[in-house]
Design an enzyme around this catalytic site. Structure first.
Site, PDB file in Angstrom:
ATOM      1  N   LYS A   1      32.126  59.368  -0.753  1.00 41.88           N
ATOM      2  CA  LYS A   1      33.541  59.724  -0.900  1.00 41.88           C
ATOM      3  C   LYS A   1      34.423  58.523  -0.565  1.00 41.88           C
ATOM      4  CE  LYS A   1      32.679  62.887   2.029  1.00 41.88           C
ATOM      5  NZ  LYS A   1      32.641  63.998   2.994  1.00 41.88           N
TER       6      LYS A   1
ATOM      7  N   THR B   1      45.155  66.788   6.132  1.00 37.99           N
ATOM      8  CA  THR B   1      43.881  66.413   5.500  1.00 37.99           C
ATOM      9  C   THR B   1      42.687  66.726   6.398  1.00 37.99           C
ATOM     10  OG1 THR B   1      44.087  64.201   6.421  1.00 37.99           O
ATOM     11  CG2 THR B   1      44.921  64.511   4.189  1.00 37.99           C
TER      12      THR B   1
ATOM     13  N   GLY C   1      39.608  68.206   7.844  1.00 36.73           N
ATOM     14  CA  GLY C   1      38.601  69.148   7.348  1.00 36.73           C
ATOM     15  C   GLY C   1      38.292  69.033   5.869  1.00 36.73           C
ATOM     16  N   THR C   2      38.838  67.993   5.195  1.00 39.52           N
ATOM     17  CA  THR C   2      38.584  67.906   3.746  1.00 39.52           C
ATOM     18  C   THR C   2      37.101  67.646   3.451  1.00 39.52           C
ATOM     19  OG1 THR C   2      39.403  65.656   3.928  1.00 39.52           O
ATOM     20  CG2 THR C   2      40.845  67.213   2.854  1.00 39.52           C
ATOM     21  N   GLY C   3      36.441  66.866   4.309  1.00 43.54           N
ATOM     22  CA  GLY C   3      35.009  66.568   4.081  1.00 43.54           C
ATOM     23  C   GLY C   3      34.160  67.826   4.205  1.00 43.54           C
ATOM     24  N   CYS C   4      34.400  68.594   5.272  1.00 43.31           N
ATOM     25  CA  CYS C   4      33.654  69.855   5.465  1.00 43.31           C
ATOM     26  C   CYS C   4      33.900  70.775   4.276  1.00 43.31           C
ATOM     27  CB  CYS C   4      34.126  70.595   6.720  1.00 43.31           C
ATOM     28  SG  CYS C   4      34.094  69.621   8.211  1.00 43.31           S
TER      29      CYS C   4
END
Ligand SMILES: Cc1ncc(COP(=O)(O)OP(=O)(O)O)c(N)n1
Ligand SMILES: Cc1nc(C(=O)O)sc1CCOP(=O)(O)O
Ligand SMILES: [Mg+2]
Length: 556
Positions: free
Chosen positions: A231, A264, A266-269
């Site tokens: 990412k 933003t 928690g966007t990865g989870c």
């Protein structure tokens, strides 16, 4: 802050012993108090088996991750994201964190034996489709997870190698790197590191360009996972958020616009959970990744004005769909904006020219992959229209494809269709809404941002925007062009489907504008003025899938 850099259980026990008030209450494997005794456990299993006799199965994701007290990331984000995409999400908690919009104030790892016990409870009973991992605070927990997955295999494993929170706090010690590399990656169907995590996994190499990301994806792929998504949200000097997907053969650069938002966290989870939910629903890997990315972009967009907490990093509202106008008044709705992906709009003139009935045409479009159908029968007598609609509803319902009626609210009511599509000179959407009620789908044709705003205020579910290109199917239709279309997409609070002159020759260029509200294309002649509807629908669908990002195949 009580964070031990290596987070192994012994050091956790030492911290807990030194500070009894901070102990977490757990049943260690050496005490029987609170544990389900064997006989009671058997009784529970029998009751549950009896309860599973019939009924509806939901795609099921198990998240193995840390709890985030602010609920923006961790298991709380995973559960919300999975539910937003239609999957059930169970959770095995590996650590309890104290955090908020400022940062991480404390971490309590859950003892490995109790992680193992949670895993056994869920995996032995609940028919999990996909496991998704988040914060795995020790090598021991990674080993426990690998053993559980060997004992209870699942369809797919999504590994988000969480090491650093969005606020910059460490969530896993360096020792877990070897756990990922040596134990878990070989079992993973996809690994989703961000730039910092990819760099840490590869010994701290510098990643500054998309080409660096491709090399990193290849190196991580060599560690065992079947697919890698690096990412690039934090790539320096870039106005776009480009992610690199590598499946062992091809590199796909998945581009999206970078959104300026405080929210933003928690966007990865969320992205990894959405991939897991899509895989649980049966999507192929690349499609799952694309849909997950689209969901995250929409959630970011819908959450940009949210004010939760006083720190620099706020959470996403994963369930933003619940707050649209109709949902506020009516609770859960059946409309899924992803259904707009390949929208088939019929034309009786074209079908009779090719000697086929409306029913045969609709059936063929669905066989080829149409995701929603609109009956646009301008010349049909009312009685014939209702009869055709009833027949088509049978086909559509059996395939789970919504059927809408063009213009005619009376026909939609008569056959209990899923909704209507109305234009600027048809019945106003707010009147249609008051007649049809909250559960039916209403689409509105819009050529301007103001019309899109009005459609939203009127309680519509989506807008159709065009003509994107010139068309001969609709007389005197104004062409807004790709630029005009993009402007309406950017302004629209509702999902948008493109219409007008779209075919397999230009559908890719429409999808490549890559604005979160754009959900698909609507076509008439490209399906129904062709000899083989099934072939044309398949061709269009595969083009749409390949071009949901501007540069789908970046070969390096
Ligand atoms: C998906 C979709 N978008 C736009 C239209 C056009 O509707 P309208 O402007 O009412 O024109 P007619 O279709 O009624 O001629 C549509 N039908 N579907
Ligand atoms: C029904 C309709 N509405 C349009 C609009 O711009 O709102 S264009 C259109 C016709 C689309 O047909 P084809 O896919 O054959 O070009
Ligand atoms: Mg109309």
């Amino acid at each position: 802050m009580q964070i031990d850099p290596s987070f192994d259980t012994s050091s956790f026990m030492a911290v807990a012993a030194a500070s009894p008030s901070s102990l977490i209450y757990t049943r260690s494997s050496s005490t029987s108090g609170g544990r389900i005794p064997g006989s009671a456990r058997r009784t529970t299993a029998v009751v549950m088996a009896a309860g599973n006799g019939g009924g509806r199965r939901m795609p099921h994701v198990l998240t193995v991750a840390g709890s985030d007290s602010s609920a923006g990331a961790g298991i709380q984000a995973d559960i919300k994201a999975c539910r937003a995409l239609g999957a059930y999400c169970s959770s095995v908690i590996t650590a309890v964190t104290a955090q908020n919009t400022v940062g991480v104030q404390g971490v309590h790892p859950v003892p490995e034996a109790f992680v193992a016990e949670q895993l056994r409870s869920v995996l032995s009973d609940m028919a999990v489709d996909v496991v998704k991992t988040g914060m795995l605070p020790s090598v021991g927990v990674i080993k426990v997870l690998c053993r559980s997955l060997q004992e209870f295999p699942v369809k797919a494993l999504v590994v988000d190698p969480v090491m650093v929170s969005t606020s910059g706090d460490m969530l896993a010690g360096p020792s877990t790197l070897s756990g990922y590399r040596d134990e878990l990656f070989a079992m993973a169907d996809i690994v989703t590191p961000n730039l910092k995590e990819a760099s840490a996994l590869l010994g701290g190499i510098s990643l500054r360009t998309v080409s660096d990301m491709c090399s990193a994806a290849k190196s991580i792929h060599n560690l065992g996972p079947r697919n890698v998504l690096v990412k690039g949200g934090h790539l320096p000097d870039s106005s776009e958020a480009t992610d690199v997907f590598f499946d062992g053969e091809n590199y796909h650069a998945l581009r999206g616009s970078r959104l300026n938002s405080r929210n933003t966290h928690g966007t990865g989870c969320t992205l990894a959970s959405c991939i897991a939910a899509e895989l649980a629903k049966g999507s192929p890997m690349l499609q799952a990744v694309r849909r997950a990315k689209t969901f995250v972009e929409s959630a970011l967009d819908h959450s940009k004005d949210l004010l939760i907490g006083n720190g620099p990093q706020g959470p996403l509202d994963h369930l933003f769909d619940l707050s649209s106008t109709h949902a506020r008044t009516a609770g859960a709705r059946s409309f899924d904006a992803n259904d707009l992906f390949l929208y088939a709009v019929t034309d009786s003139g074209m079908n009779s020219k090719w000697g086929r009935s409306i029913l045969d045409a609709v059936e063929a479009s669905i066989e080829g992959g149409a995701t929603i159908v609109q009956l646009r029968e301008k010349e049909a007598a009312t009685r014939d229209f209702i009869e055709a609609a009833n027949a088509c509803l049978g086909i559509c319902r059996s395939h789970g494809v919504p059927l809408l009626i063009n213009d005619r609210v009376d026909v939609a009511l008569a056959c209990d269709a899923d909704g209507v599509h109305v234009g600027q000179s048809d019945m106003p959407a707010r009147v249609a809404r008051s007649i049809l009620g909250p559960q039916k789908i209403i689409g509105v044709s819009c050529k301007t941002a103001a019309q899109a705003e009005e459609a939203w205020a009127d309680g519509a579910d989506y807008i159709g925007c065009g003509g994107v290109f010139p068309t001969t199917t609709k007389a005197n239709n104004l062409t807004v062009g790709l630029d005009g279309f993009k402007a309406v997409c950017l302004a629209s609070k509702l999902p948008v489907v493109a219409i007008g002159g779209i075919s397999s020759a230009n559908a890719g260029s429409v999808m490549e504008i890559s604005v979160p509200s754009l959900k698909g294309v609507a076509v008439v002649s490209a399906l129904f003025d062709r000899e083989c509807i099934v072939t044309e629908a398949r061709r269009l669908k595969s083009i749409l899938m390949d071009s949901s990002s501007p540069h789908p195949k970046l070969m390096v």
